[in-house]
Motif scaffolding. Structure first.
Motif, mmCIF file in Angstrom:
data_model
loop_
_atom_site.group_PDB
_atom_site.id
_atom_site.type_symbol
_atom_site.label_atom_id
_atom_site.label_comp_id
_atom_site.label_asym_id
_atom_site.label_seq_id
_atom_site.Cartn_x
_atom_site.Cartn_y
_atom_site.Cartn_z
ATOM 1 N N LEU A 455 -5.399 -11.653 5.806
ATOM 2 C CA LEU A 455 -5.659 -10.214 5.932
ATOM 3 C C LEU A 455 -5.375 -9.505 4.611
ATOM 4 C CD1 LEU A 455 -6.356 -7.712 7.568
ATOM 5 C CD2 LEU A 455 -3.999 -7.670 8.415
ATOM 6 N N SER A 456 -4.270 -9.862 3.931
ATOM 7 C CA SER A 456 -3.926 -9.228 2.660
ATOM 8 C C SER A 456 -4.962 -9.535 1.591
ATOM 9 C CB SER A 456 -2.541 -9.711 2.195
ATOM 10 O OG SER A 456 -1.537 -9.244 3.048
ATOM 11 N N ILE A 457 -5.401 -10.811 1.492
ATOM 12 C CA ILE A 457 -6.397 -11.201 0.487
ATOM 13 C C ILE A 457 -7.706 -10.442 0.723
ATOM 14 C CG2 ILE A 457 -7.803 -13.119 -0.371
ATOM 15 C CD1 ILE A 457 -5.417 -14.968 0.261
ATOM 16 N N TYR A 458 -8.124 -10.351 1.982
ATOM 17 C CA TYR A 458 -9.369 -9.644 2.306
ATOM 18 C C TYR A 458 -9.281 -8.175 1.895
ATOM 19 C CZ TYR A 458 -13.335 -7.883 4.989
ATOM 20 O OH TYR A 458 -14.504 -7.268 5.362
ATOM 21 N N ARG A 459 -8.129 -7.536 2.190
ATOM 22 C CA ARG A 459 -7.981 -6.123 1.850
ATOM 23 C C ARG A 459 -7.957 -5.923 0.331
ATOM 24 N NH1 ARG A 459 -9.919 -3.795 6.166
ATOM 25 N NH2 ARG A 459 -8.544 -3.768 7.982
ATOM 26 N N ILE A 460 -7.365 -6.865 -0.414
ATOM 27 C CA ILE A 460 -7.344 -6.764 -1.884
ATOM 28 C C ILE A 460 -8.766 -6.779 -2.416
ATOM 29 C CG2 ILE A 460 -6.717 -7.985 -4.006
ATOM 30 C CD1 ILE A 460 -4.180 -8.966 -2.514
ATOM 31 N N VAL A 461 -9.550 -7.797 -2.032
ATOM 32 C CA VAL A 461 -10.923 -7.922 -2.528
ATOM 33 C C VAL A 461 -11.770 -6.728 -2.070
ATOM 34 C CG1 VAL A 461 -13.012 -9.329 -2.474
ATOM 35 C CG2 VAL A 461 -10.767 -10.430 -2.613
ATOM 36 N N GLN A 462 -11.595 -6.326 -0.824
ATOM 37 C CA GLN A 462 -12.352 -5.194 -0.286
ATOM 38 C C GLN A 462 -12.074 -3.923 -1.091
ATOM 39 O OE1 GLN A 462 -11.154 -3.571 3.586
ATOM 40 N NE2 GLN A 462 -13.288 -3.714 4.253
ATOM 41 N N GLU A 463 -10.796 -3.688 -1.434
ATOM 42 C CA GLU A 463 -10.430 -2.494 -2.198
ATOM 43 C C GLU A 463 -11.005 -2.551 -3.610
ATOM 44 O OE1 GLU A 463 -9.180 1.112 -2.109
ATOM 45 O OE2 GLU A 463 -8.211 -0.101 -0.551
ATOM 46 N N VAL A 464 -10.966 -3.727 -4.245
ATOM 47 C CA VAL A 464 -11.526 -3.891 -5.594
ATOM 48 C C VAL A 464 -13.031 -3.605 -5.581
ATOM 49 C CG1 VAL A 464 -12.074 -5.576 -7.387
ATOM 50 C CG2 VAL A 464 -9.763 -5.487 -6.436
ATOM 51 N N VAL A 465 -13.735 -4.214 -4.620
ATOM 52 C CA VAL A 465 -15.186 -4.020 -4.532
ATOM 53 C C VAL A 465 -15.528 -2.552 -4.246
ATOM 54 C CG1 VAL A 465 -17.253 -4.617 -3.201
ATOM 55 C CG2 VAL A 465 -15.633 -6.406 -3.866
ATOM 56 N N ASN A 466 -14.775 -1.910 -3.357
ATOM 57 C CA ASN A 466 -15.022 -0.499 -3.048
ATOM 58 C C ASN A 466 -14.850 0.379 -4.288
ATOM 59 O OD1 ASN A 466 -15.658 -0.953 -0.397
ATOM 60 N ND2 ASN A 466 -13.620 -0.501 0.394
ATOM 61 N N GLY A 498 -17.439 0.509 -16.936
ATOM 62 C CA GLY A 498 -16.105 0.169 -17.425
ATOM 63 C C GLY A 498 -15.100 1.278 -17.132
ATOM 64 N N ILE A 499 -13.830 0.959 -17.330
ATOM 65 C CA ILE A 499 -12.768 1.939 -17.070
ATOM 66 C C ILE A 499 -11.734 1.879 -18.181
ATOM 67 C CG2 ILE A 499 -12.978 1.924 -14.558
ATOM 68 C CD1 ILE A 499 -10.717 -0.062 -14.422
ATOM 69 N N ASP A 500 -11.009 2.971 -18.331
ATOM 70 C CA ASP A 500 -9.895 3.012 -19.285
ATOM 71 C C ASP A 500 -8.666 2.457 -18.579
ATOM 72 O OD1 ASP A 500 -7.882 3.572 -21.059
ATOM 73 O OD2 ASP A 500 -8.617 5.580 -21.545
ATOM 74 N N LEU A 501 -8.067 1.393 -19.155
ATOM 75 C CA LEU A 501 -6.935 0.741 -18.487
ATOM 76 C C LEU A 501 -5.762 1.698 -18.302
ATOM 77 C CD1 LEU A 501 -6.982 -2.783 -20.171
ATOM 78 C CD2 LEU A 501 -8.094 -2.016 -18.080
ATOM 79 N N LYS A 502 -5.666 2.720 -19.154
ATOM 80 C CA LYS A 502 -4.577 3.699 -18.988
ATOM 81 C C LYS A 502 -4.753 4.474 -17.685
ATOM 82 C CE LYS A 502 -3.760 4.391 -23.946
ATOM 83 N NZ LYS A 502 -3.771 5.383 -25.056
ATOM 84 N N ASP A 503 -6.011 4.645 -17.273
ATOM 85 C CA ASP A 503 -6.263 5.373 -16.024
ATOM 86 C C ASP A 503 -5.695 4.634 -14.825
ATOM 87 O OD1 ASP A 503 -7.534 7.291 -17.464
ATOM 88 O OD2 ASP A 503 -9.561 6.519 -17.070
ATOM 89 N N ILE A 504 -5.675 3.286 -14.916
ATOM 90 C CA ILE A 504 -5.117 2.499 -13.813
ATOM 91 C C ILE A 504 -3.619 2.723 -13.716
ATOM 92 C CG2 ILE A 504 -4.712 0.161 -12.957
ATOM 93 C CD1 ILE A 504 -7.328 -0.663 -14.200
ATOM 94 N N ASP A 505 -2.927 2.654 -14.870
ATOM 95 C CA ASP A 505 -1.464 2.816 -14.879
ATOM 96 C C ASP A 505 -1.061 4.205 -14.410
ATOM 97 O OD1 ASP A 505 -1.206 0.248 -15.862
ATOM 98 O OD2 ASP A 505 -1.253 0.899 -17.961
ATOM 99 N N ASN A 506 -1.904 5.225 -14.746
ATOM 100 C CA ASN A 506 -1.557 6.608 -14.400
ATOM 101 C C ASN A 506 -2.219 7.075 -13.112
ATOM 102 O OD1 ASN A 506 -0.105 6.751 -16.827
ATOM 103 N ND2 ASN A 506 -1.924 7.387 -17.975
ATOM 104 N N SER A 507 -2.866 6.130 -12.403
ATOM 105 C CA SER A 507 -3.618 6.511 -11.210
ATOM 106 C C SER A 507 -2.704 7.097 -10.142
ATOM 107 C CB SER A 507 -4.342 5.281 -10.641
ATOM 108 O OG SER A 507 -4.935 5.597 -9.400
ATOM 109 N N LYS A 508 -3.134 8.242 -9.584
ATOM 110 C CA LYS A 508 -2.388 8.863 -8.494
ATOM 111 C C LYS A 508 -2.978 8.528 -7.131
ATOM 112 C CE LYS A 508 -0.869 12.784 -11.315
ATOM 113 N NZ LYS A 508 -0.862 14.267 -11.457
ATOM 114 N N GLY A 509 -4.150 7.887 -7.143
ATOM 115 C CA GLY A 509 -4.778 7.501 -5.883
ATOM 116 C C GLY A 509 -4.096 6.290 -5.268
ATOM 117 N N MET A 510 -4.420 6.020 -3.978
ATOM 118 C CA MET A 510 -3.776 4.915 -3.254
ATOM 119 C C MET A 510 -4.478 3.582 -3.485
ATOM 120 S SD MET A 510 -1.177 6.201 -1.913
ATOM 121 C CE MET A 510 -0.689 4.809 -0.895
ATOM 122 N N GLY A 511 -5.740 3.604 -4.020
ATOM 123 C CA GLY A 511 -6.498 2.366 -4.158
ATOM 124 C C GLY A 511 -5.793 1.320 -4.999
ATOM 125 N N TRP A 512 -5.569 1.643 -6.287
ATOM 126 C CA TRP A 512 -4.930 0.675 -7.183
ATOM 127 C C TRP A 512 -3.494 0.384 -6.781
ATOM 128 C CZ3 TRP A 512 -7.332 -2.571 -10.042
ATOM 129 C CH2 TRP A 512 -8.596 -2.274 -10.546
#
Length: 548
Positions: A455-466, A498-512
């Motif tokens: 279940l955890s692996i599926y949710r990880i891949v699903q979130e990445v793809v979304n 593409g994305i700025d890797l700094k945006d991932i570290d500073n992300s306020k959303g729940m996805g990452w």
């Protein structure tokens, strides 16, 4: 009344422990702890149950009674089985067998117990071939409990779809009960065998013998005064009457089943205690920390007394002491960190198990009852406006239950994580806007994990793809899964902006945050590579975590 009797038992246990400790009689101390552990576990109070059962293992080891060490491990395995944590049940059943294997003098009675509980955990974990093999290993040690092993074999063959073999072993079980009845629980054992006969003949659609065996199952379940056997009989009755399209008695038996089930299970206790063994291990670490603190305090006292009048020696000694104390404090901090990590992991696993249980209860319990309600409504006058509204409301409720159940536990996972990922790719491709390619080599198509990890692996891949679908503007996504050096390697890349890797570290959303938290809980690593206008590549490395 039951709670009062349990409180009285605890009070007597505490008194007995006082005398056993002073007499250094660890054998009887172990007996008392074992009985208390079994008492609490049977009442679904696993928190206290595991506490006493683990104490009994330690006491029996001190007493040198290997038979009872094996028996205590079997009781722990049984408790985990009742809590539906079959992986832990298998672990402790194997510990019992390993202990027995290293001590040839262990009696057959205890060896059979260990094989039996291992097979039962395999069975309820749907590892049917392993369960059958283990039951056959138990037969030479069964003695006057051979009827139980034959019944268990019949039940496992029934679940695996081999009904003729099931009837063969159930018949041998019934024959054994008639020729050599056990010294206790004859009605209980008969209710078990007759119930299994009912279900086998129902599966074969032989309703005449199924009804006959059902009458016997209900009779002996009532006579045995066992709520568990009565619960089984009600379930078999409901399934049989439903298959025979006798909806009114089917509904009556289903109502009895649900009412009795609710009275037996306190869900808050059962689900909250699945991770208590990990907490017990953390408790042992805490005891070590407390012991280290006491040792540090004693050293301080001795150094203070010994340093009087010896200033130079005191300075040197204090320097050494300060250094040792610093090391001890660092060690304590590491222990505390490890304990907190273990508790967090246990809480996460417990939450995953709870989501899985709720999803299955919604699908198997509430879903079946709603389907039966719909069938009952269909027998009424279909032209009636009230009936039509009720049918529409029932359909809407069934869809809502299915939607909630699917969100908690995607049905695709019933066929394994790899098939679920393939299904995810099919859904993306069906949208027509983004093409998703998936590469899963044939040699790992049979790779399986524990359900909570899948279940955890599926949710990880699903979130990445979304995330890629929503933000990357990609026309193509590639997913590959590889198994190398006892690790699972999952790679997802796109041809988006593409994305700025700094945006991932500073992300306020729940996805990452959700992705990182789930990977961390699986003891995995995540690596993100991305450049503007060149797409994004995400690599996730996970330990096998029980994959086979």
């Amino acid at each position: 009344m039951a709670l009062k009797k349990t409180d009285e038992a605890v009070a007597w246990y505490d008194k007995a422990q006082h005398y056993f400790v002073h007499a250094k009689n660890y054998l009887w101390k172990g007996y008392a702890a074992l009985n208390m552990g079994i008492l609490f576990s049977r009442r679904y109070d696993f928190e206290n149950g595991f506490l006493y059962l683990n104490q009994s293992v330690q006491d029996f080891e001190k007493a040198g009674d290997i038979d009872m060490v094996v028996s205590a491990y079997v009781s722990i395995s049984n408790a985990f089985h009742d809590a539906k944590n079959y992986a832990k049940g298998i672990e402790y059943a194997r510990a019992a067998l390993k202990t027995a294997a290293t001590h040839p003098a262990v009696k057959d009675y205890y060896r059979w117990d260990a094989f039996n509980v291992l097979a039962i955990n395999y069975d309820d974990n749907k590892e049917y071939e392993k369960a059958i093999h283990t039951h056959l290993q138990a037969l030479p040690y069964a003695g006057n409990r051979v009827h139980s092993t034959y019944n268990n074999l019949g039940n496992t063959y029934k679940k695996s779809g081999r009904t003729d073999s099931a009837i063969h072993y159930l018949s041998r079980s019934l024959e054994s009960l008639r020729e050599n009845p056990p010294g206790w629980g004859l009605d209980y054992h008969k209710a078990t065998v007759y119930g299994n006969f009912t279900d086998v003949y129902r599966i074969q659609k032989k309703y005449l013998p199924a009804n006959s065996f059902l009458d016997s199952a209900l009779y002996y379940a009532q006579k045995s005064e066992s709520p568990e056997k009565l619960l089984d009989a009600y379930e078999y009755a409901y399934l049989l009457k439903k298959d025979m399209q006798q909806y009114k008695p089917a509904l009556a038996f289903l109502e009895k089943y649900m009412a009795l089930k609710d009275s037996l299970l306190n869900e808050e206790k059962t689900t909250a205690m699945l991770n208590l063994q990990e907490k017990y291990q953390a408790g042992k670490k805490q005891a070590i920390i407390e012991q280290q603190k006491q040792e540090i305090a004693k050293r301080e006292q001795w150094l203070w007394v010994g340093g009087i009048g010896l200033l130079a020696g005191c300075i040197a000694t204090c320097f050494i002491f300060a250094l040792n104390k610093s090391r001890q404090e660092q060690k304590l901090q590491r222990e505390i960190f490890n304990r907190q990590a273990a508790e967090t992991k246990a809480l996460f696993d417990g939450e995953q198990n709870e989501r899985i249980r709720i999803a299955r209860d919604l699908h198997d319990g509430v879903g079946q009852m709603l389907s039966l309600v719909k069938m009952s409504l269909s027998t009424l006058e279909t032209g009636d406006v009230a009936v039509q509204k009720a049918m529409a409301l029932t359909d809407k409720t069934i869809d809502e239950v299915r939607y909630v159940s699917h969100n908690l536990l995607p049905q695709e996972l019933n066929f394994g994580i790899l098939r679920a990922l393939e299904n995810l790719a099919e859904k993306v491709n069906a949208s027509g806007t983004t093409k998703m390619n998936i590469d899963i080599p044939g040699q790992i198509q049979t790779l399986q994990f524990e359900m909570q990890n899948e279940l955890s692996i599926y949710r990880i891949v699903q979130e990445v793809v979304n995330n890629m679908l929503k933000h990357a503007g990609a026309s193509e996504i590639n997913l590959s899964v590889k198994y190398k050096d006892n690790q699972v390697l999952i790679a997802v890349n796109d041809n988006g902006r593409g994305i700025d890797l700094k945006d991932i570290d500073n992300s306020k959303g729940m996805g990452w945050k959700n992705i990182n938290a789930r990977v961390h809980m699986l003891d995995g690593k995540i690596n993100v590579k991305s450049e503007q206008l060149s797409g994004t590549q995400i690599e996730i490395t996970l330990p096998s975590n029980g994959a086979n």
